[in-house]
Write a protein that holds these residues in place. Structure first.
Motif, PDB file in Angstrom:
ATOM      1  N   ASP A  16       0.860  -1.183   0.000  1.00  9.95           N
ATOM      2  CA  ASP A  16       0.000   0.000   0.000  1.00  9.95           C
ATOM      3  C   ASP A  16       0.895   1.231   0.000  1.00  9.95           C
ATOM      4  OD1 ASP A  16      -2.595  -1.154   0.036  1.00  9.95           O
ATOM      5  OD2 ASP A  16      -2.301  -1.690   2.137  1.00  9.95           O
ATOM      6  N   LEU A  17       0.809   2.003  -1.074  1.00 13.90           N
ATOM      7  CA  LEU A  17       1.629   3.211  -1.183  1.00 13.90           C
ATOM      8  C   LEU A  17       1.048   4.326  -0.324  1.00 13.90           C
ATOM      9  CD1 LEU A  17       2.655   3.658  -4.933  1.00 13.90           C
ATOM     10  CD2 LEU A  17       4.102   3.084  -3.002  1.00 13.90           C
ATOM     11  N   ILE A  18       1.881   4.937   0.491  1.00 14.31           N
ATOM     12  CA  ILE A  18       1.467   6.100   1.266  1.00 14.31           C
ATOM     13  C   ILE A  18       1.859   7.371   0.521  1.00 14.31           C
ATOM     14  CG2 ILE A  18       1.700   7.303   3.483  1.00 14.31           C
ATOM     15  CD1 ILE A  18       2.320   4.522   4.687  1.00 14.31           C
ATOM     16  N   THR A  19       3.045   7.362  -0.057  1.00 11.01           N
ATOM     17  CA  THR A  19       3.449   8.442  -0.960  1.00 11.01           C
ATOM     18  C   THR A  19       3.558   7.849  -2.360  1.00 11.01           C
ATOM     19  OG1 THR A  19       5.795   7.988  -0.523  1.00 11.01           O
ATOM     20  CG2 THR A  19       4.716   9.699   0.818  1.00 11.01           C
ATOM     21  N   GLY A  20       3.657   8.687  -3.365  1.00  9.89           N
ATOM     22  CA  GLY A  20       3.770   8.200  -4.736  1.00  9.89           C
ATOM     23  C   GLY A  20       4.963   8.820  -5.435  1.00  9.89           C
ATOM     24  N   ARG A  21       6.114   8.221  -5.248  1.00 12.05           N
ATOM     25  CA  ARG A  21       7.354   8.720  -5.853  1.00 12.05           C
ATOM     26  C   ARG A  21       7.748   7.863  -7.056  1.00 12.05           C
ATOM     27  NH1 ARG A  21       6.618  13.187  -2.902  1.00 12.05           N
ATOM     28  NH2 ARG A  21       7.035  12.884  -0.679  1.00 12.05           N
ATOM     29  N   PRO A  22       8.526   8.418  -7.985  1.00 15.13           N
ATOM     30  CA  PRO A  22       8.999   7.623  -9.116  1.00 15.13           C
ATOM     31  C   PRO A  22       9.780   6.388  -8.656  1.00 15.13           C
ATOM     32  CG  PRO A  22       9.391   9.963  -9.523  1.00 15.13           C
ATOM     33  CD  PRO A  22       8.936   9.837  -8.098  1.00 15.13           C
ATOM     34  N   HIS A  23       9.429   5.252  -9.216  1.00 14.92           N
ATOM     35  CA  HIS A  23      10.126   3.981  -8.970  1.00 14.92           C
ATOM     36  C   HIS A  23      10.120   3.594  -7.490  1.00 14.92           C
ATOM     37  CE1 HIS A  23      12.796   4.727 -12.813  1.00 14.92           C
ATOM     38  NE2 HIS A  23      11.505   4.895 -13.036  1.00 14.92           N
ATOM     39  N   GLN A  24       9.184   4.125  -6.725  1.00 15.56           N
ATOM     40  CA  GLN A  24       9.254   4.008  -5.271  1.00 15.56           C
ATOM     41  C   GLN A  24       9.320   2.573  -4.756  1.00 15.56           C
ATOM     42  OE1 GLN A  24       6.364   6.278  -3.016  1.00 15.56           O
ATOM     43  NE2 GLN A  24       6.622   5.006  -1.203  1.00 15.56           N
ATOM     44  N   ILE A  25       8.388   1.724  -5.173  1.00 15.11           N
ATOM     45  CA  ILE A  25       8.366   0.344  -4.675  1.00 15.11           C
ATOM     46  C   ILE A  25       9.656  -0.376  -5.071  1.00 15.11           C
ATOM     47  CG2 ILE A  25       7.195  -1.884  -4.850  1.00 15.11           C
ATOM     48  CD1 ILE A  25       4.572  -0.314  -5.276  1.00 15.11           C
ATOM     49  N   ARG A  26      10.062  -0.182  -6.287  1.00 18.33           N
ATOM     50  CA  ARG A  26      11.253  -0.846  -6.809  1.00 18.33           C
ATOM     51  C   ARG A  26      12.496  -0.460  -5.998  1.00 18.33           C
ATOM     52  NH1 ARG A  26      10.815   0.890 -13.040  1.00 18.33           N
ATOM     53  NH2 ARG A  26      12.751  -0.310 -13.173  1.00 18.33           N
ATOM     54  N   VAL A  27      12.656   0.821  -5.753  1.00 20.83           N
ATOM     55  CA  VAL A  27      13.855   1.319  -5.075  1.00 20.83           C
ATOM     56  C   VAL A  27      13.848   0.949  -3.597  1.00 20.83           C
ATOM     57  CG1 VAL A  27      15.147   3.395  -4.466  1.00 20.83           C
ATOM     58  CG2 VAL A  27      14.071   3.229  -6.695  1.00 20.83           C
ATOM     59  N   GLN A  28      12.696   1.098  -2.941  1.00 22.91           N
ATOM     60  CA  GLN A  28      12.662   0.847  -1.505  1.00 22.91           C
ATOM     61  C   GLN A  28      12.892  -0.623  -1.164  1.00 22.91           C
ATOM     62  OE1 GLN A  28       9.043   3.571  -0.379  1.00 22.91           O
ATOM     63  NE2 GLN A  28      10.513   3.587   1.294  1.00 22.91           N
ATOM     64  N   PHE A  29      12.292  -1.528  -1.928  1.00 22.61           N
ATOM     65  CA  PHE A  29      12.523  -2.942  -1.642  1.00 22.61           C
ATOM     66  C   PHE A  29      13.961  -3.344  -1.977  1.00 22.61           C
ATOM     67  CE2 PHE A  29       7.974  -3.227  -1.108  1.00 22.61           C
ATOM     68  CZ  PHE A  29       7.855  -4.207  -0.127  1.00 22.61           C
ATOM     69  N   ALA A  30      14.520  -2.774  -3.037  1.00 22.15           N
ATOM     70  CA  ALA A  30      15.929  -3.054  -3.353  1.00 22.15           C
ATOM     71  C   ALA A  30      16.841  -2.556  -2.233  1.00 22.15           C
ATOM     72  CB  ALA A  30      16.299  -2.395  -4.679  1.00 22.15           C
ATOM     73  N   LYS A  31      16.539  -1.395  -1.700  1.00 22.84           N
ATOM     74  CA  LYS A  31      17.333  -0.827  -0.609  1.00 22.84           C
ATOM     75  C   LYS A  31      17.307  -1.736   0.617  1.00 22.84           C
ATOM     76  CE  LYS A  31      19.610   2.602   1.437  1.00 22.84           C
ATOM     77  NZ  LYS A  31      20.977   2.994   1.022  1.00 22.84           N
ATOM     78  N   GLU A  32      16.187  -2.421   0.830  1.00 25.40           N
ATOM     79  CA  GLU A  32      16.049  -3.321   1.975  1.00 25.40           C
ATOM     80  C   GLU A  32      16.546  -4.739   1.693  1.00 25.40           C
ATOM     81  OE1 GLU A  32      15.012  -2.540   5.113  1.00 25.40           O
ATOM     82  OE2 GLU A  32      15.066  -0.454   4.420  1.00 25.40           O
TER      83      GLU A  32
END
Length: 232
Positions: free
Chosen positions: A160-176
């Motif tokens: 569930d997106l709280i904010t809507g940033r470019p590539h957000q899901i992709r980048v955040q899960f990769a970061k984790e």
């Protein structure tokens, strides 16, 4: 399941349509809006569909109120009137539109959680960097998730997106440490550019721009590789 299509090339399934909205199931690999490649895009294909179906002369109005990345599939809403476009854009700015995605990621993700990072986009390379603390022009980015399925190699998460940033899901899960399957841009171990990204917009909740009713718009569950690694 969708029962109607745009009849374009490529063909696009239609989830819902009325005088103010056109809701589609965007195929993976299709641009949301035209770019320098000249490849087919959602906006122009759907304009062709409206023009032909309703025998409209001249240019057809169709508002692109949000986008999905090219490799991403699923629910996408277009506005058939300027009033609808304005009111949907307002909902997006106020973050009252709820967007739910399914992603298949590498590794074992937590049962549930929240990712909070600060994202900064490099327009030159069309890539996004994630930081764990505020930095420069990076914007705070938040999402919540639960893990639906899991094995020793992969996890399917509902986001569930709280904010809507470019590539957000992709980048955040990769970061984790859980890059999306097929996402060569952000650390997918397969490094195979032929894959679509295992990310699908499965649900969108919004207020109808004129009727004011709550709408829950759903795309069919994802199928094929890699989603068939699990049973649903």
């Amino acid at each position: 399941m969708s029962t109607s299509f745009t009849g374009t090339n490529p063909d696009i399934p239609i989830i819902y349509e009325d005088n103010h909205l056109l809701v589609i199931d965007k195929p993976a690999g299709l641009l949301s809006q035209e770019d320098h490649t000249g490849d087919p895009d959602v906006l122009n294909l759907c304009k062709q569909y409206i023009k032909k179906k309703y025998n409209k002369p001249g240019d057809v109005f169709l508002g692109l109120v949000h986008r999905l990345d090219r490799p991403v599939s699923g629910v996408m809403v277009l506005a058939r009137t300027s009033k609808a476009a304005s009111r949907l854009s307002y909902q997006i700015r106020k973050r009252t539109i709820n967007k739910t995605y399914w992603a298949l990621v590498h590794g074992e993700s937590p049962v549930y959680g929240e990712h909070i990072h600060f994202l900064e986009k490099d327009e030159r390379t069309n890539t996004v960097k994630a930081y764990t603390s505020p930095k420069g022009n990076a914007k705070e980015s938040r999402l919540k998730f639960i893990t639906l399925k899991q094995n020793e190699k992969y996890s399917v998460v509902e986001v569930d997106l709280i904010t809507g940033r470019p590539h957000q899901i992709r980048v955040q899960f990769a970061k984790e440490g859980n890059p999306l399957w097929g996402d060569y841009k952000y650390g997918n171990p397969d490094k195979n550019k032929e894959h679509d990204i295992a990310l699908r917009a499965v649900k969108l909740e919004l207020e109808h721009p004129t009727k004011k009713d709550l709408m829950i718009l759903k795309a069919p569950k994802p199928a094929g590789i890699p989603w068939n690694f699990f049973e649903y």
